[in-house]
Enzyme design. Structure first.
Site, PDB file in Angstrom:
ATOM      1  N   TYR A 143       0.825  -1.219   0.000  1.00  0.00           N
ATOM      2  CA  TYR A 143       0.000   0.000   0.000  1.00  0.00           C
ATOM      3  C   TYR A 143       0.859   1.270   0.000  1.00  0.00           C
ATOM      4  CZ  TYR A 143      -3.888  -3.131   1.115  1.00  0.00           C
ATOM      5  OH  TYR A 143      -4.829  -4.131   1.087  1.00  0.00           O
ATOM      6  N   ASP A 204      -1.640 -11.158   8.845  1.00  0.00           N
ATOM      7  CA  ASP A 204      -0.867 -12.246   8.240  1.00  0.00           C
ATOM      8  C   ASP A 204       0.604 -12.202   8.631  1.00  0.00           C
ATOM      9  OD1 ASP A 204      -2.923 -13.471   6.248  1.00  0.00           O
ATOM     10  OD2 ASP A 204      -3.051 -11.325   5.921  1.00  0.00           O
ATOM     11  N   HIS A 443       4.654  -6.428  -4.412  1.00  0.00           N
ATOM     12  CA  HIS A 443       3.219  -6.653  -4.538  1.00  0.00           C
ATOM     13  C   HIS A 443       2.444  -5.378  -4.270  1.00  0.00           C
ATOM     14  CE1 HIS A 443       2.127  -6.896  -0.126  1.00  0.00           C
ATOM     15  NE2 HIS A 443       3.415  -7.111  -0.039  1.00  0.00           N
ATOM     16  N   TYR A 524     -11.552  -0.650   0.257  1.00  0.00           N
ATOM     17  CA  TYR A 524     -11.493  -0.239   1.658  1.00  0.00           C
ATOM     18  C   TYR A 524     -10.135   0.344   2.020  1.00  0.00           C
ATOM     19  CZ  TYR A 524      -8.434  -3.705   3.941  1.00  0.00           C
ATOM     20  OH  TYR A 524      -7.350  -4.425   4.385  1.00  0.00           O
ATOM     21  N   ARG A 525      -9.160   0.209   1.125  1.00  0.00           N
ATOM     22  CA  ARG A 525      -7.782   0.563   1.425  1.00  0.00           C
ATOM     23  C   ARG A 525      -7.019   0.486   0.111  1.00  0.00           C
ATOM     24  NH1 ARG A 525      -4.609  -3.382   5.652  1.00  0.00           N
ATOM     25  NH2 ARG A 525      -2.806  -2.117   6.167  1.00  0.00           N
TER      26      ARG A 525
END
Length: 602
Positions: A143, A204, A443, A524-525
């Site tokens: 992110y 995670d 990622h 949501y993000r």
């Protein structure tokens, strides 16, 4: 590169690994460097100066800040950009960039030791109109990591010197932490104190900040998986330097700050979540009682289109709390990728890996061939677990070919056991391994929210598959199921050293965001680079929500210094000057200067 014992331990560094996970971390690091072809940069760099301030004035300002915080606590970012890896990540830039390395980069990094230090930094930033970007620990990978949205911002690294667990209350199951406390650290401390009756909830990977993850509305996998719903009480430095405490914390001498979140009057905590309205320096969290037993389970489903029937079965069981935790429904290709081997170990061709190769390999594994795996856990004494598990088994086996996988048949390095630990509140490190799927593995996530319905699940799955095929990317979907909604988490894994692969990832994401919004699905993000586009999809009633956010931003941050552009919220100084990154704007992250701001009384 040898991993040796260079991985930092938690006993040595706030961002380190618990000793029991050291070997796992060393192996993960070794795998990452085995597939890394991107050379470490040795090019000497000049610091990037934020637009709106002269170079000489900028260094004069940094000299002043060094006098306040100490020379060692103000670092100029004039060195090569080193990407590192999860446990040794940078705080100067995004180690998994979609754009060029130099786009989202800090000019300097500062290290406060207290709320008072944060106040001093905020007042300093207002004096010189320098943009600042707070991070807790900077592990928001996928992110944007530690990168600031505005190039040349000064990053405030809250974690390094503000990493205290201020309180753990074993009677009411609460804690109070600073931004530098990781899930690893809280779990280890609870264990060291002998509080066997309390669990934490972990995502995670356990190396991230509890404060940072919660403020970004991250999730874990016990019944306490909604982290924002489980927080209680914030201490916040506002963009003008004032300090507030929310909820019961506003009452001097209160004794319920961590046990009752609301206090009296308007509930203000929400404006500090995913926002640039304040810097959180303390946060309370609730902890989960040990349920007196737990049992993980896993079901395999044969076909991609079993997903629709599975979601129809999951919904009433989840709402009724028979399915108790934030469970995962993961696609077959991830069963391969999470083993940590590169994709070339299975397929060396171009484009997405053919499904027949995926299934051919899975037939050789202990779990066997499948399209989807459901990972869940049941909690409580054995007789209570049996009652719930019998219901789940009866319902899941209504799907033709569905089968329960016997955990006794699984080797100890099977991914199932990592999910078992995480769902029991024990932080782990295995989830990192699928990044090794490609060289220089990075990622970025696509994370829309939808109802728990079969039609919605298949619509999102088919849309994602179509666009991944279009851009030649392997499709990694996983559905995380909440009480009345589900998050589809699609991780695009790409080679950060390949500009074409970065562009394909960016283009695919932008098209998925656009197409999903047309069908009523909002994220949501999201990644820093995508925030303007995602914010733009929440445009009901002529962008009424963004207009409200902008009015609030200008009221709380009149000089526009705090994290400009975070969540697509730009202060007045930046608006209308081309700072927004959208599908059609190109890949330059900077706009055309900033407007002079009104003088604020300090």
């Amino acid at each position: 590169m040898s991993s040796e014992n260079s991985v930092p331990l938690l006993s040595q560094k706030h961002s380190g690994i618990p000793e029991n996970l050291l070997e796992k971390a060393q192996n993960a690091k070794a795998l990452i460097y085995e597939t890394r072809t991107k050379s470490s940069s040795t090019r000497q760099r000049l610091p990037v100066i934020p637009q709106g301030i002269e170079r000489g004035k900028f260094f004069q300002a940094l000299d002043e800040l060094q006098q306040v915080l100490g020379n060692e606590n103000v670092e100029i970012n004039d060195k090569p950009l080193v990407d590192g890896w999860y446990m040794e990540h940078p705080n100067t830039h995004d180690m998994m960039p979609i754009l060029d390395d130099e786009e989202l980069v800090a000019s300097a990094v500062v290290y406060p030791s207290s709320t008072e230090d944060v106040q001093k930094i905020v007042l300093w930033a207002n004096k010189y109109r320098i943009p600042i970007f707070p991070i807790s620990m900077g592990r928001n990978l996928g992110y944007g990591g530690a990168a600031p949205r505005v190039r040349g911002s000064v990053v405030i690294d809250l974690g390094k010197r503000m990493s205290r667990i201020l309180d753990i209350n074993p009677d009411d199951y609460t804690c109070l932490v600073e931004p530098g406390v990781s899930f690893y650290a809280l779990h280890e401390t609870i264990q060291a104190k002998g509080y066997k009756h309390m669990w934490i909830d972990t995502p995670d990977l356990g190396g991230g900040s509890i404060v940072g993850n919660t403020l970004d509305r991250g999730v874990g996998y016990t019944p306490y998986g909604d982290h924002w719903a489980c927080h209680s009480g914030l201490e916040v430095v506002l963009p003008t330097g004032e300090v507030i405490r929310t909820g019961m914390g506003a009452l001097p001498g209160n004794n319920t700050w961590q046990s009752f979140p609301y206090g009296f009057g308007p509930y203000s905590d929400g404006i500090f979540s995913q926002s640039n309205f304040g810097i959180v320096t303390k946060m309370g969290m609730t902890l989960m009682p040990n349920p007196g037993g737990y049992e993980s389970f896993m079901y395999a489903f044969e076909k991609d289109d079993n997903l629709a029937a599975l979601m129809e079965i999951i919904r009433p069981l989840r709402i009724g709390n028979i399915l108790e935790n934030v469970a995962q429904v993961r696609h077959a290709i991830q069963s391969i990728a999470v083993k940590g081997k590169p994709r070339t170990a299975y397929f060396s061709g171009e484009g997405p890996m053919p499904s027949e190769i995926v299934h051919e390999y899975l037939r050789t594994t202990t779990i066997g061939d499948h399209a989807w795996l459901y990972y869940g856990m049941s909690y409580g004494p054995e007789h209570i677990r049996k009652y719930k598990l019998d219901i789940i088994d009866q319902e899941f086996k209504k799907i033709p070919g569905a089968r329960k996988v016997d955990p006794a048949t699984l080797p100890k390095d099977e991914y199932f056991w990592s999910r078992d630990r995480i769902a029991a509140g024990i932080p782990d490190l295995v989830e990192l391994l699928w990044v090794n799927w490609v060289p220089n593995g990075s990622h970025v996530a696509f994370s829309p929210v939808s109802p728990i319905r079969g039609t919605d699940a298949m619509k999102l799955f088919n849309m994602g598959k179509r666009l991944h095929d279009k851009y030649g990317i392997d499709f990694f979907p996983a559905f995380c199921v909440g009480l009345r909604e589900m998050h589809l988490i699609v991780e695009i894994v790409f080679d950060k050293n390949d500009s074409k692969k970065r562009k394909a990832a960016n283009d695919c994401l932008r098209e998925m965001i656009e197409d999903a919004a047309k069908e009523g699905y909002g994220e949501y993000r999201t990644h820093l680079v995508l925030m303007d586009q995602v914010a733009g999809t929440y445009n009901w009633n002529d962008n009424a929500l963004m207009k409200f956010n902008e009015r609030m931003k200008d009221a709380l941050d009149p000089n526009g210094i705090l994290a400009p552009g975070k969540s697509g919220i730009w202060p007045a100084r930046y608006r209308g000057r081309g700072w927004e990154l959208t599908k059609s704007s190109g890949n330059g992250s900077e706009g055309n200067g900033v407007a002079p701001s009104m003088t604020m009384k300090l």
